[in-house]
Motif scaffolding. Structure first.
Motif, PDB file in Angstrom:
ATOM      1  N   ASP A 167       0.852  -1.185   0.000  1.00  0.00           N
ATOM      2  CA  ASP A 167       0.000   0.000   0.000  1.00  0.00           C
ATOM      3  C   ASP A 167       0.894   1.243   0.000  1.00  0.00           C
ATOM      4  OD1 ASP A 167      -2.412  -1.236  -0.080  1.00  0.00           O
ATOM      5  OD2 ASP A 167      -2.689  -1.288   2.092  1.00  0.00           O
ATOM      6  N   THR A 225      -6.832   2.985  -1.372  1.00  0.00           N
ATOM      7  CA  THR A 225      -6.392   1.593  -1.315  1.00  0.00           C
ATOM      8  C   THR A 225      -7.619   0.692  -1.227  1.00  0.00           C
ATOM      9  OG1 THR A 225      -6.279   1.557   1.105  1.00  0.00           O
ATOM     10  CG2 THR A 225      -4.310   2.309  -0.108  1.00  0.00           C
ATOM     11  N   ARG A 226      -7.397  -0.603  -1.325  1.00  0.00           N
ATOM     12  CA  ARG A 226      -8.523  -1.545  -1.237  1.00  0.00           C
ATOM     13  C   ARG A 226      -9.259  -1.401   0.091  1.00  0.00           C
ATOM     14  NH1 ARG A 226      -9.784  -6.633   0.625  1.00  0.00           N
ATOM     15  NH2 ARG A 226     -11.183  -7.860  -0.744  1.00  0.00           N
ATOM     16  N   GLU A 227      -8.557  -1.052   1.161  1.00  0.00           N
ATOM     17  CA  GLU A 227      -9.167  -0.907   2.476  1.00  0.00           C
ATOM     18  C   GLU A 227      -9.833   0.454   2.651  1.00  0.00           C
ATOM     19  OE1 GLU A 227      -6.125  -2.071   1.931  1.00  0.00           O
ATOM     20  OE2 GLU A 227      -6.643  -4.191   2.300  1.00  0.00           O
ATOM     21  N   GLY A 228      -9.716   1.344   1.631  1.00  0.00           N
ATOM     22  CA  GLY A 228     -10.412   2.617   1.699  1.00  0.00           C
ATOM     23  C   GLY A 228      -9.581   3.771   2.197  1.00  0.00           C
ATOM     24  N   LYS A 229      -8.270   3.642   2.263  1.00  0.00           N
ATOM     25  CA  LYS A 229      -7.423   4.743   2.705  1.00  0.00           C
ATOM     26  C   LYS A 229      -7.054   5.605   1.500  1.00  0.00           C
ATOM     27  CE  LYS A 229      -2.912   5.768   4.765  1.00  0.00           C
ATOM     28  NZ  LYS A 229      -1.658   5.204   5.281  1.00  0.00           N
ATOM     29  N   HIS A 248     -17.340   2.826   1.860  1.00  0.00           N
ATOM     30  CA  HIS A 248     -17.064   1.749   2.832  1.00  0.00           C
ATOM     31  C   HIS A 248     -18.057   1.762   3.982  1.00  0.00           C
ATOM     32  CE1 HIS A 248     -13.333   0.589   0.874  1.00  0.00           C
ATOM     33  NE2 HIS A 248     -13.184   1.880   0.633  1.00  0.00           N
ATOM     34  N   PRO A 254     -16.554  -4.533  -1.251  1.00  0.00           N
ATOM     35  CA  PRO A 254     -15.125  -4.337  -1.533  1.00  0.00           C
ATOM     36  C   PRO A 254     -14.685  -5.202  -2.699  1.00  0.00           C
ATOM     37  CG  PRO A 254     -15.514  -4.679   0.812  1.00  0.00           C
ATOM     38  CD  PRO A 254     -16.799  -4.998   0.113  1.00  0.00           C
TER      39      PRO A 254
END
Length: 742
Positions: A167, A225-229, A248, A254
């Motif tokens: 990331d 990023t995939r996690e939403g950052k 999110h 996702p």
């Protein structure tokens, strides 16, 4: 006290009251139509915005894909070099330097080895190269304080035995940067993993690049990023945090490994309350970053709301004027009623006829907005309510079919003939590529039941959009003009017009159109337009107008037609248009990424073999085919052509051999065509190469060599000609890849 019916009757009997009733009724209809149009426009704008946003999202995703894939390609292209030099630990420093110098997006490169791999270098050994102040600095950075064996990314690459992206993270050294790192396993010659090789990519430019242009000024793009950052986007955007929560909050799924996603979410700005639309898309491959774009509805619909208000004011003014006109003319209603009824009936019939005619002609420009290889614009101005000119075009199988025609006479009879010619052109060209055969089909229909003796001059062309090859047939029409490095007439022999004789023979021609050239077609309504002094506009003025667009890469087809239209309008100002006026501009841009075709015609003379070899060498060179493979292809084509030159035609008779070459995306295809006696070389049995040469049956060796060197050979007899097709697969190593300097 009056009933409502009696009150209405008195209003109708009163002329002013009748006019007021008409205006009110018209106002209600216009307002209803306006509301329907407004709703339809909102829907169209919404659809257009969605298409535009998705195009922008995928475009920006491709920018990210290109950067990451280029970096991956760089490191994988160097793995063999690293593996080859593993016995020389000091060479790893120069190898790390080459990683950084090869790709401008790479700011750092490292090579880590499993503990103790180089006993002479200590337990840990990590050569690291980084860009600094325009130079590349290389050092060994492994130490007790920097134990890369404890790094999770290092351990993940070794455990999964595949490449891995981190990331994005913020890095501070001599300067601040947003970085992402790609690592992959390093193996020795036996396939054993001996370390990890990686590169650092600078992402600091990404936010500004993705937001440099938007179709709407208030729109913006962020990357997560995939996690939403979020890690790239416009600075100071108060909506960005809300976008992250929307993506999110459980409303969206996702992205899963190996798949991409895309969609839209409608929301309100939590501070201003403005409605907005959030479009998002994710990468399919690792890293699965997400790209999101925000559009505000007040800006999206601002123009149509403003235009609706203006339309309302204009409608109000128009209705007021209508009321005054009704009030004035109501006094003469009885005298004008009969004349009005007749005029309305005729006008309605002509209006319907004109609408039918207009529906047959192209209306949407640009007609092919997704294509860059051709730009087309046309216009038709009838001298009367309906006209006898025609233009049309369409694309089939990578070819542009077009027609421009002028029916003798004017008005409804000419319009009927025009409709027939248009229908026959559409029907014939739906399955036929030869313009001569299309003209013959149109002529056969035009001569049938032609008791009025009407005829049509027309020009029909078929332009191969991949090669620029233009095939055409001119049936008595004005020669088109070519606008490229100069303005010149297209060589076009004048055949008889369509509809004169049923059995007339038409002659076709062809030429090659260079990219950047515009084909300008017109009817004589342009050159024969007259001013108040009865002077004609003339071809010289047309050439002068087109001369302004010589070698202008930015000139669109619409610009050329519009310029000519303005000039002729100015010229005939104050006079009535006497003839239908039609113009069609076709700008051929070409596209190197599309298929192309090259041809050469040879005499049946062995002295022509040198010309043949030069032609084949040019084709293989254009495709970047390797030297050895190119030599084999030249030998195969030469064997086939020499066989045709020696045996296709009777001794002492002149003949020709045509060789066409084209790539079809997977193969290089040569087509050898001759008009000699029928002969299928593919049926010749292969010679017994195990026998001595003096014992073999003569013949068959040339085609045997061609079979061995090419992937396939096919024969057909078409239109009295021998057609031999040789195909070489370009996917089996014939084409060079990109070569990197080591």
């Amino acid at each position: 006290m009056f009933s409502s019916g009696k009150v209405f009757s008195r209003i109708v009997r009163n002329k002013a009251g009748f006019g007021l009733a008409v205006v009110i009724f018209a106002a209600l209809i216009v307002e209803g139509i306006s509301l329907l149009q407004y709703g339809r426009l909102r829907k169209l704008v919404m659809q257009a915005a969605e298409r535009q946003s998705m195009v922008e999202l995928w475009t920006k995703t491709e920018i990210i894909n290109h950067t990451l894939e280029s970096a991956e390609a760089t490191i994988h292209d160097h793995l063999w070099d690293l593996s080859r030099n593993l016995p020389y630990p000091d060479s790893m420093f120069s190898a790390a330097r080459r990683l950084v110098e090869t790709n401008p997006d790479i700011v750092g490169g490292f090579i880590t080895f499993i503990p103790g791999y180089y006993p002479g270098k200590g337990e840990l050994f990590e050569p690291y190269a980084r860009k600094s102040g325009g130079t590349v600095k290389v050092s060994q950075i492994a130490s007790a304080d920097h134990d890369y064996t404890a790094n999770p990314d290092y351990l993940k690459v070794l455990a999964e035995d595949r490449g891995h992206w981190t990331d994005p993270y913020h890095y501070v050294d001599e300067s601040e940067m947003d970085l992402t790192t790609y690592s992959c396993p390093l193996k020795d010659g036996s396939g054993r993993t001996v370390g990890v090789c990686g590169i650092d990519i600078d992402l600091s430019w990404l936010g500004d690049t993705l937001n440099v242009y938007h179709s709407l000024p208030s729109s913006f793009t962020i990357v997560l990023t995939r996690e939403g950052k979020p890690f790239a986007g416009p600075s100071g955007s108060r909506v960005a945090g809300q976008v992250v929560r929307l993506l999110h909050d459980g409303a969206t799924v996702p992205p899963q490994a190996g798949s991409a996603r895309a969609g839209m979410i409608a929301f309100r700005d939590s501070l201003s309350g403005d409605k907005a639309l959030l479009y998002y898309a994710s990468r399919k491959d690792e890293p699965q970053w997400q790209v999101a774009q925000v559009i505000f509805e007040k800006e999206l619909y601002g123009n149509i709301r403003k235009n609706r208000f203006i339309d309302f004011l204009l409608t109000l003014i128009a209705l007021t004027a209508l009321f005054l006109m009704i009030e004035r003319f109501a006094r003469n209603e009885k005298r004008l009623r009969d004349a009005y009824v007749d005029q309305a009936r005729i006008g309605n019939e002509l209006h319907i006829a004109r609408r039918i005619q207009e529906e047959m002609l192209p209306k949407k420009f640009p007609p092919f907005p997704d294509r860059t290889d051709v730009d087309i614009f046309g216009s038709l101005k009838p001298a009367r309510e309906v006209g006898g000119d025609i233009f049309d075009f369409f694309i089939r199988d990578g070819k542009l079919f077009f027609v421009v025609g002028d029916v003798s006479g004017k008005g409804i009879p000419a319009a009927i003939v025009m409709a027939m010619i248009h229908s026959m052109f559409s029907l014939a060209s739906a399955s036929e590529d030869d313009p001569v055969k299309i003209v013959k089909a149109v002529n056969a229909e035009g001569c049938r039941n032609n008791s009025a003796g009407m005829f049509v001059t027309c020009f029909i062309g078929v332009l191969n959009l991949s090669s620029g090859r233009l095939r055409y047939c001119n049936a008595g029409h004005d020669r088109p003009l070519l606008v490229g490095c100069a303005v010149e007439e297209l060589p076009a022999n004048a055949n008889l017009p369509v509809g004169v004789l049923p059995d007339v023979q038409f002659e076709g021609q062809e030429c090659r159109i260079a990219p950047g050239t515009t084909v300008f077609l017109y009817t004589d309504g342009l050159t024969e337009a007259k001013d108040t002094s009865r002077r004609m506009f003339g071809k010289d003025r047309v050439i002068g107008i087109l001369g302004r667009f010589i070698s202008d890469p930015a000139a669109a087809a619409a610009d050329i037609v519009s310029a000519a239209d303005r000039e002729v309008e100015t010229f005939i100002s104050g006079t009535e248009q006497e003839d239908d006026l039609t113009m069609l501009a076709i700008r051929y841009n070409g596209n190197a990424a599309r298929e192309w075709e090259e041809s050469i015609v040879l005499r049946n003379d062995l002295g022509q073999v040198k010309e043949l070899n030069g032609f084949v060498k040019s084709v293989t060179g254009r495709l970047g085919i390797g030297k050895d493979e190119a030599a084999r292809i030249r030998l195969a084509v030469e064997e086939v052509v020499v066989n045709v030159i020696e045996y296709a035609y009777p001794e002492g008779h002149d003949g020709e051999v045509q060789v066409d070459a084209r790539p079809d995306g997977r193969s290089l295809v040569f087509t050898v065509t001759d008009s000699g006696r029928p002969f299928d070389p593919t049926k010749v049995p292969a010679p017994d190469t195990g026998q001595p040469a003096e014992l073999r049956t003569p013949g068959g060796l040339g085609i045997f060599i061609a079979r061995e060197l090419m992937d396939s050979i096919e024969y057909a007899r078409r239109d009295g000609k021998n057609v031999l097709t040789l195909r070489k697969d370009l996917r089996n190593g014939a084409r060079h890849g990109v070569q990197h300097r080591v």
